[in-house]
Design a protein around this motif. Structure first.
Motif, PDB file in Angstrom:
ATOM      1  N   PRO A  65       1.283  -0.815   0.244  1.00 26.11           N
ATOM      2  CA  PRO A  65       0.275   0.379  -0.230  1.00 26.11           C
ATOM      3  C   PRO A  65       0.771   1.148   0.392  1.00 26.11           C
ATOM      4  O   PRO A  65       0.515   2.158  -0.581  1.00 26.11           O
ATOM      5  N   TRP A  66       2.260   1.000   0.749  1.00 22.21           N
ATOM      6  CA  TRP A  66       2.451   2.197   1.098  1.00 22.21           C
ATOM      7  C   TRP A  66       3.534   2.462  -0.479  1.00 22.21           C
ATOM      8  O   TRP A  66       4.200   4.310  -1.274  1.00 22.21           O
TER       9      TRP A  66
ATOM     10  N   GLY B 157       0.831   3.717  -2.947  1.00 27.51           N
ATOM     11  CA  GLY B 157      -0.374   4.272  -2.484  1.00 27.51           C
ATOM     12  C   GLY B 157       0.311   6.540  -2.785  1.00 27.51           C
ATOM     13  O   GLY B 157       0.416   6.261  -3.995  1.00 27.51           O
ATOM     14  N   GLU B 158      -0.141   6.610  -1.834  1.00 28.34           N
ATOM     15  CA  GLU B 158       0.406   8.106  -2.127  1.00 28.34           C
ATOM     16  C   GLU B 158       1.493   8.548  -2.633  1.00 28.34           C
ATOM     17  O   GLU B 158       1.931   7.929  -1.262  1.00 28.34           O
TER      18      GLU B 158
END
Lengths: 492, 282
Positions: free
Chosen positions: B129-130, B133-134
């Motif tokens: 997710p890291w 993600g953003e």
């Protein structure tokens, strides 16, 4: 030489004969195996040169690819012939001028064999594709320590002889020989450490390699050649070197300037700017020691109206001195500001310059020394003066063609490479005639040097003497058998 | 001198030398003379010295390390010749190609060729997710390294900072690569402009120079600012500068000189003539 001692001419000649006898086998070994390597190297040069103008020659055989044959040619020329003939001349001259018999002929011979083994394995390594890819250092890594150690085992005795020399007097030739002996280990250790043991940035490695190459030329080959020349010129003519001061200036300017030269090869590469330019300036300044030595020696030779002795050592010395003047001129011309450096930098010209220095300057002086030494070492006059004549003329014309062809060809080559919108094939095409000239010239030189090798081997091994000994033995036996048969024949 | 040698091969029963033998015909080397150095020699050597000085001086800024070679050493192109810039590429391909290089130089040692890590000391980047993600959070991890727990709550080994020596192009490339390779299919491009902003953000950190931690990363959960580039937009493969599609026509081997182009009356001179057809060219 005799003027330095109080010995009578006869006993002086006896001392010299003793020195020659003590060095016969090591020196003849170096000279003969050197000549054999020279022939091998020229054969490789011919192969490499043919491949330039006729790329399909020996196509498909990996061992003789241009990329392997050419370095094999250069390395056998340098380490097979150059160093070995250098050793032969160097240890003999040092012993003669220090008036010391050699007491370690066995060690020198053994080390000479190790050196040859190193060169042989290194050359096979190159041909098998294990070369290091650094010009003049292409032998695989294992060869370098072997060569360095055997080098030390070969020349250290000459240092000792110099230390215990008879009398305080030193000869100009001795300075140069000592220099050559000391500078090679320095170059070799520095370059090997920085390139193989603790490799740094690859661009700098190319610079160090160029420095090593230039160092070999100006700190080993040129001083060895000058050592021989400063011995032969006064020795052959019996005339003094006119200016001791000038000789000293020549020696020290070489010693001070030569280590700075070499990196001009990397002009335009991302190195600190001063490195290539100091290299270019130093190479141009090397004209000073070369000119000084050549002028001093030419003045020695031509200092009197008397006719010069007409002999092979004299002709080869003169040819070497002329090459030295040409080398001095090219060293300046190729490095002039805004000159052709950027055109010839990566072209064939460098090869012409190398051959001029190695075969033209060094080679001719070595041949001069060989033709002087060998009759003394073997106690036998040269058998075939015609072969010597042929060796001289073929060498002079051959190397002249190669050097001129490579230098002009290199300029054409470099200029063609500037037209970079053309396909590279166009550049290769411009080289073709020059490569053909080079092939032909190497063939001529090979022919002369094969006979040079045979002539040397003949002088060393003296088959006539063996034959005579055999004949004497057979006669003895016949006489004996006749003696034993005689009674039988008379008493039936 | 020593006694005559006993070695058999030194016995010369066959006369081979003329009389007197060479060793007795030698002349001795006289003492060197003491002539002064002549004017002629001085002049010649002086001329060489001057030339040497000229050569050394010719380099211009000898001891400046600012430029590596003399000004003008690298030749101008011949008149009339054009430098053909590299063919434009689709943005995603161009960034990915750069990223692949960086990944294979830096990341592969720990995260492995499949970017799966080893599950013990090195976490996987696949589906992380890291990473996906953003982008600001992701960029700060790449630039500054990471200690402590990661997105799945587990603590792996310490990641050392990777930003040293990275250009914005490199950072953009590596982020785009990880987000679109190894089974990750984010489909977006992290642009050079965004990477530049990431570097600004990284420099502006309170504890700049220290490893990131999950706590600090929580403050950076946002996307980097910058104009978006669509994956199919054409860019220069080296600088990633956008290339207008009109400037990438079909291949012309050597472009005609610019000044002659209008005279031919054809379409605007194709300044950027790619040697190979652009991959996205219709």
């Amino acid at each position: 030489m005799s003027s330095a001692s109080s010995a009578t001419p006869t006993s002086d000649a006896a001392i010299r004969a003793g020195i020659d006898r003590s060095l016969r086998h090591p020196v003849m070994f170096f000279l003969t195996s050197g000549a054999a390597w020279l022939a091998v190297s020229i054969l490789l040069a011919i192969t490499a040169s043919i491949k330039v103008h006729c790329p399909t020659f020996l196509d498909g055989c990996g061992f003789v690819d241009f990329g392997r044959v050419f370095p094999a040619h250069i390395n056998t020329l340098i380490y097979g012939w150059g160093f070995q003939s250098g050793f032969g001349v160097l240890i003999w001259l040092m012993a003669r001028m220090s008036r010391q018999e050699c007491r370690s002929a066995g060690t020198i011979l053994a080390a000479g064999h190790v050196w040859n083994l190193g060169v042989l394995l290194g050359t096979l390594g190159i041909l098998c594709g294990e070369g290091s890819g650094m010009p003049w250092m292409e032998f695989p890594r294992f060869a370098w320590p072997v060569l360095l150690l055997s080098y030390i085992a070969i020349v250290v005795w000459s240092f000792i002889q110099f230390r215990v020399r008879a009398g305080e007097r030193t000869f100009v030739a001795q300075w140069y020989l000592l220099g050559a002996m000391m500078w090679f280990p320095w170059l070799s250790i520095t370059a090997n450490t920085l390139l193989f043991c603790v490799p740094g940035h690859p661009v700098m490695a190319a610079g160090i390699n160029a420095w090593f190459k230039s160092g070999l030329v100006f700190l080993f080959f040129v001083p060895s050649a000058l050592g021989a020349a400063y011995y032969l010129a006064p020795k052959l003519t019996g005339r003094p070197i006119p200016s001791h001061t000038l000789a000293r200036l020549g020696f020290w300017s070489l010693a001070v300037v030569a280590p700075w030269a070499g990196m001009q090869k990397l002009a335009g590469a991302p190195l600190p700017v001063f490195l290539p330019y100091v290299g270019a300036a130093a190479t141009a300044l090397l004209a000073v020691p070369l000119l000084i030595a050549a002028l001093n020696l030419l003045r020695t030779i031509f200092s009197s109206e008397e006719k010069l002795p007409k002999c092979a050592p004299m002709s080869f010395t003169l040819a070497g001195l002329v090459s030295m003047l040409v080398l001095a001129a090219t060293a300046v011309l190729f490095n002039l500001p805004g000159s052709s450096l950027w055109k010839v930098q990566f072209s064939l010209s460098g090869y012409g310059f190398d051959m001029l220095a190695v075969y033209g300057v060094f080679g001719f002086m070595m041949f001069a020394a060989v033709y002087f030494m060998v009759p003394r070492l073997t106690n036998c006059e040269w058998r075939y003066p015609r072969l010597i004549n042929m060796h001289f003329f073929f060498s002079v014309y051959g190397i002249g063609a190669i050097v001129v062809g490579a230098m002009i060809g290199g300029y054409v080559h470099g200029s063609a490479a500037e037209a970079w919108l053309q396909p590279w094939e166009y550049v290769v095409d411009t080289l073709r005639p020059f490569a053909a000239v080079s092939t032909f010239a190497w063939c001529v030189i090979l022919f002369a040097n094969v006979f040079f090798f045979l002539h040397l081997a003949l002088m060393w091994l003296r088959p006539d003497r063996l034959l005579a000994a055999c004949k004497a033995k057979t006669e003895d036996r016949v006489a004996q058998s006749q003696q034993t048969e005689d009674p039988q024949s008379t008493t039936p | 001198m020593s006694a005559p040698s006993q070695q058999p091969d030194l016995e010369n029963s066959v006369p081979a030398v003329a009389s007197p033998p060479p060793v007795e015909r030698e002349k001795s080397i006289p003492e060197s003379g003491s002539e002064p150095i002549s004017l002629r020699t001085t002049v010649i050597c002086g001329a060489v010295l001057i030339l040497g000085g000229l050569i050394a001086g010719y380099s211009g800024n000898q001891f400046s390390y600012a430029s590596l070679f003399r000004d003008g050493y690298v030749r101008e192109r011949p008149p009339g010749a054009k430098i053909t810039p590299p063919a434009p590429k689709k943005a995603l391909d161009a960034y990915m190609a750069r990223g692949k290089k960086i990944f294979e130089g830096k990341c592969i040692t720990c995260h492995g060729p499949e970017a799966k890590g080893n599950g013990v000391t090195y976490p996987s980047l696949v589906g992380s997710p890291w990473a996906l993600g953003e982008t600001e959070r992701f960029s700060l991890i790449v630039l500054n390294g990471l200690a402590g727990a990661v997105s799945d709550g587990k603590t792996y080994g310490v990641m050392t900072p990777q930003g040293i020596g990275m250009t914005p192009e490199d950072l953009a490339g590596i982020m785009t690569y990880v987000r679109n390779h190894f089974g990750n299919t984010k489909g977006d491009v992290v642009t050079v402009e965004m990477a530049r902003n990431a570097m600004k953000a990284s420099a502006a950190r309170k504890n700049a120079g220290q490893l990131m931690s999950a706590g600090e990363l929580a403050d950076h959960v946002r996307n980097l600012e910058g104009k978006e580039v669509k994956p199919d937009d054409m860019v220069d493969p080296l600088t990633f500068a956008p290339v207008a599609v009109a400037a990438a026509p079909s291949a012309v081997p050597v472009a005609p000189p610019a000044e002659t182009a209008p005279a031919t009356g054809t379409a605007p001179a194709p300044d950027a003539a790619p040697p190979v057809p652009a991959p996205g060219a219709p």
